[in-house]
Scaffold this motif. Structure first.
Motif, PDB file in Angstrom:
ATOM      1  N   LYS A  46       0.829  -1.208   0.000  1.00  0.00           N
ATOM      2  CA  LYS A  46       0.000   0.000   0.000  1.00  0.00           C
ATOM      3  C   LYS A  46       0.865   1.261   0.000  1.00  0.00           C
ATOM      4  N   THR A  47       2.038   1.146   0.592  1.00  0.00           N
ATOM      5  CA  THR A  47       2.946   2.285   0.636  1.00  0.00           C
ATOM      6  C   THR A  47       4.361   1.830   0.282  1.00  0.00           C
ATOM      7  N   VAL A  48       5.194   2.802  -0.052  1.00  0.00           N
ATOM      8  CA  VAL A  48       6.599   2.553  -0.370  1.00  0.00           C
ATOM      9  C   VAL A  48       7.427   3.448   0.553  1.00  0.00           C
ATOM     10  N   LYS A  49       8.468   2.916   1.095  1.00  0.00           N
ATOM     11  CA  LYS A  49       9.358   3.717   1.939  1.00  0.00           C
ATOM     12  C   LYS A  49       9.972   4.835   1.097  1.00  0.00           C
ATOM     13  N   ALA A  50      10.079   6.004   1.694  1.00  0.00           N
ATOM     14  CA  ALA A  50      10.616   7.169   0.973  1.00  0.00           C
ATOM     15  C   ALA A  50      12.034   6.896   0.475  1.00  0.00           C
ATOM     16  N   ASP A  51      12.847   6.240   1.287  1.00  0.00           N
ATOM     17  CA  ASP A  51      14.225   5.925   0.864  1.00  0.00           C
ATOM     18  C   ASP A  51      14.234   5.002  -0.346  1.00  0.00           C
ATOM     19  N   ALA A  52      13.331   4.017  -0.364  1.00  0.00           N
ATOM     20  CA  ALA A  52      13.255   3.088  -1.498  1.00  0.00           C
ATOM     21  C   ALA A  52      12.810   3.826  -2.762  1.00  0.00           C
ATOM     22  N   ASN A  54      13.241   7.027  -3.415  1.00  0.00           N
ATOM     23  CA  ASN A  54      14.347   7.887  -3.858  1.00  0.00           C
ATOM     24  C   ASN A  54      15.446   7.076  -4.545  1.00  0.00           C
ATOM     25  N   GLN A  55      15.719   5.879  -4.024  1.00  0.00           N
ATOM     26  CA  GLN A  55      16.732   5.024  -4.653  1.00  0.00           C
ATOM     27  C   GLN A  55      16.263   4.571  -6.036  1.00  0.00           C
ATOM     28  N   ALA A  56      15.002   4.188  -6.148  1.00  0.00           N
ATOM     29  CA  ALA A  56      14.454   3.765  -7.445  1.00  0.00           C
ATOM     30  C   ALA A  56      14.474   4.927  -8.431  1.00  0.00           C
ATOM     31  N   ARG A  57      14.145   6.103  -7.963  1.00  0.00           N
ATOM     32  CA  ARG A  57      14.178   7.295  -8.797  1.00  0.00           C
ATOM     33  C   ARG A  57      15.584   7.527  -9.343  1.00  0.00           C
ATOM     34  N   SER A  58      16.586   7.344  -8.492  1.00  0.00           N
ATOM     35  CA  SER A  58      17.981   7.502  -8.916  1.00  0.00           C
ATOM     36  C   SER A  58      18.376   6.449  -9.943  1.00  0.00           C
ATOM     37  N   ILE A  59      17.939   5.223  -9.733  1.00  0.00           N
ATOM     38  CA  ILE A  59      18.249   4.140 -10.683  1.00  0.00           C
ATOM     39  C   ILE A  59      17.717   4.505 -12.061  1.00  0.00           C
ATOM     40  N   LEU A  60      16.466   4.958 -12.110  1.00  0.00           N
ATOM     41  CA  LEU A  60      15.840   5.293 -13.393  1.00  0.00           C
ATOM     42  C   LEU A  60      16.463   6.537 -14.021  1.00  0.00           C
ATOM     43  N   ALA A  61      16.775   7.525 -13.207  1.00  0.00           N
ATOM     44  CA  ALA A  61      17.416   8.742 -13.739  1.00  0.00           C
ATOM     45  C   ALA A  61      18.790   8.416 -14.306  1.00  0.00           C
ATOM     46  N   GLN A  66      14.197  10.895 -18.221  1.00  0.00           N
ATOM     47  CA  GLN A  66      14.033  12.321 -17.948  1.00  0.00           C
ATOM     48  C   GLN A  66      12.911  12.552 -16.935  1.00  0.00           C
ATOM     49  N   THR A  67      11.883  11.720 -16.992  1.00  0.00           N
ATOM     50  CA  THR A  67      10.778  11.832 -16.045  1.00  0.00           C
ATOM     51  C   THR A  67      11.269  11.626 -14.626  1.00  0.00           C
ATOM     52  N   ALA A  68      12.079  10.605 -14.420  1.00  0.00           N
ATOM     53  CA  ALA A  68      12.610  10.323 -13.085  1.00  0.00           C
ATOM     54  C   ALA A  68      13.563  11.433 -12.649  1.00  0.00           C
ATOM     55  N   ALA A  69      14.351  11.943 -13.586  1.00  0.00           N
ATOM     56  CA  ALA A  69      15.299  13.005 -13.245  1.00  0.00           C
ATOM     57  C   ALA A  69      14.571  14.283 -12.830  1.00  0.00           C
ATOM     58  N   LYS A  70      13.424  14.546 -13.435  1.00  0.00           N
ATOM     59  CA  LYS A  70      12.671  15.763 -13.128  1.00  0.00           C
ATOM     60  C   LYS A  70      11.808  15.619 -11.874  1.00  0.00           C
ATOM     61  N   SER A  71      11.529  14.392 -11.470  1.00  0.00           N
ATOM     62  CA  SER A  71      10.687  14.209 -10.278  1.00  0.00           C
ATOM     63  C   SER A  71      11.468  14.601  -9.031  1.00  0.00           C
ATOM     64  N   HIS A  72      10.746  15.021  -8.043  1.00  0.00           N
ATOM     65  CA  HIS A  72      11.390  15.496  -6.811  1.00  0.00           C
ATOM     66  C   HIS A  72      11.608  14.352  -5.838  1.00  0.00           C
ATOM     67  N   PRO A  73      12.756  14.350  -5.173  1.00  0.00           N
ATOM     68  CA  PRO A  73      12.969  13.329  -4.147  1.00  0.00           C
ATOM     69  C   PRO A  73      11.989  13.534  -2.986  1.00  0.00           C
ATOM     70  N   ILE A  74      11.629  12.457  -2.350  1.00  0.00           N
ATOM     71  CA  ILE A  74      10.727  12.509  -1.203  1.00  0.00           C
ATOM     72  C   ILE A  74      11.560  12.817   0.040  1.00  0.00           C
ATOM     73  N   HIS A  75      11.119  13.782   0.815  1.00  0.00           N
ATOM     74  CA  HIS A  75      11.807  14.076   2.073  1.00  0.00           C
ATOM     75  C   HIS A  75      10.759  14.530   3.085  1.00  0.00           C
ATOM     76  N   GLY A  76      11.050  14.293   4.337  1.00  0.00           N
ATOM     77  CA  GLY A  76      10.128  14.683   5.389  1.00  0.00           C
ATOM     78  C   GLY A  76       9.001  13.700   5.635  1.00  0.00           C
ATOM     79  N   LYS A  77       9.005  12.577   4.928  1.00  0.00           N
ATOM     80  CA  LYS A  77       7.986  11.542   5.101  1.00  0.00           C
ATOM     81  C   LYS A  77       8.682  10.196   5.217  1.00  0.00           C
TER      82      LYS A  77
END
Length: 132
Positions: A46-52, A54-61, A66-77
């Motif tokens: 139902k949910t994904v850890k913010a660190d996971a 962000n790591q997946a976003r980095s892998i794709l970027a 470009q979509t992953a590179a433009k997306s914002h990292p999750i912080h504060g959650k």
């Protein structure tokens, strides 16, 4: 006496035939239940850890999304809805397929380069997502 023995044998043969006819159906039903249990266990969380995420976003970027590179990292959650991860994966998949459409079929897997395919699956595994 012969009649009694014949009746008993007929009953045994009929029972054996009935058992032989019912056994495959029972086995098929059990196999269906087993498959259903496996499918039930392969649901997305139902949910994904913010660190996971962000790591997946980095892998794709890093793989060129470009979509992953433009997306914002999750912080504060601590975690985010799984839809954040599935959306990220689907966008990168579509982007990679568009970019790789002119590659020869031998160099592609699931309509994208093998490197892009591996990056998407690595990102999905990082987030624990099976379907996107």
């Amino acid at each position: 006496m012969n009649r009694t023995v014949r009746s008993a044998l007929t009953t045994l043969v009929a029972a054996g035939a009935l058992t032989a006819a019912v056994a495959p159906v029972a086995m098929a039903a059990e196999q269906t239940r087993s498959v259903a249990r496996v499918q039930a266990q392969v649901r997305n969380p139902k949910t994904v850890k913010a660190d996971a995420y962000n790591q997946a976003r980095s892998i794709l970027a890093n793989a060129g999304s470009q979509t992953a590179a433009k997306s914002h990292p999750i912080h504060g959650k601590n975690d985010v809805p799984v839809s954040y991860g599935t959306s990220l994966l689907a966008s990168a998949r579509d982007e990679f397929r568009t970019a790789d459409k002119n590659l020869p079929p031998k160099d592609k897997k699931s309509d994208m380069s093998i490197a892009h395919y591996n990056a998407i699956h690595s990102a999905a595994k990082t987030m624990g997502i099976d379907t996107w």
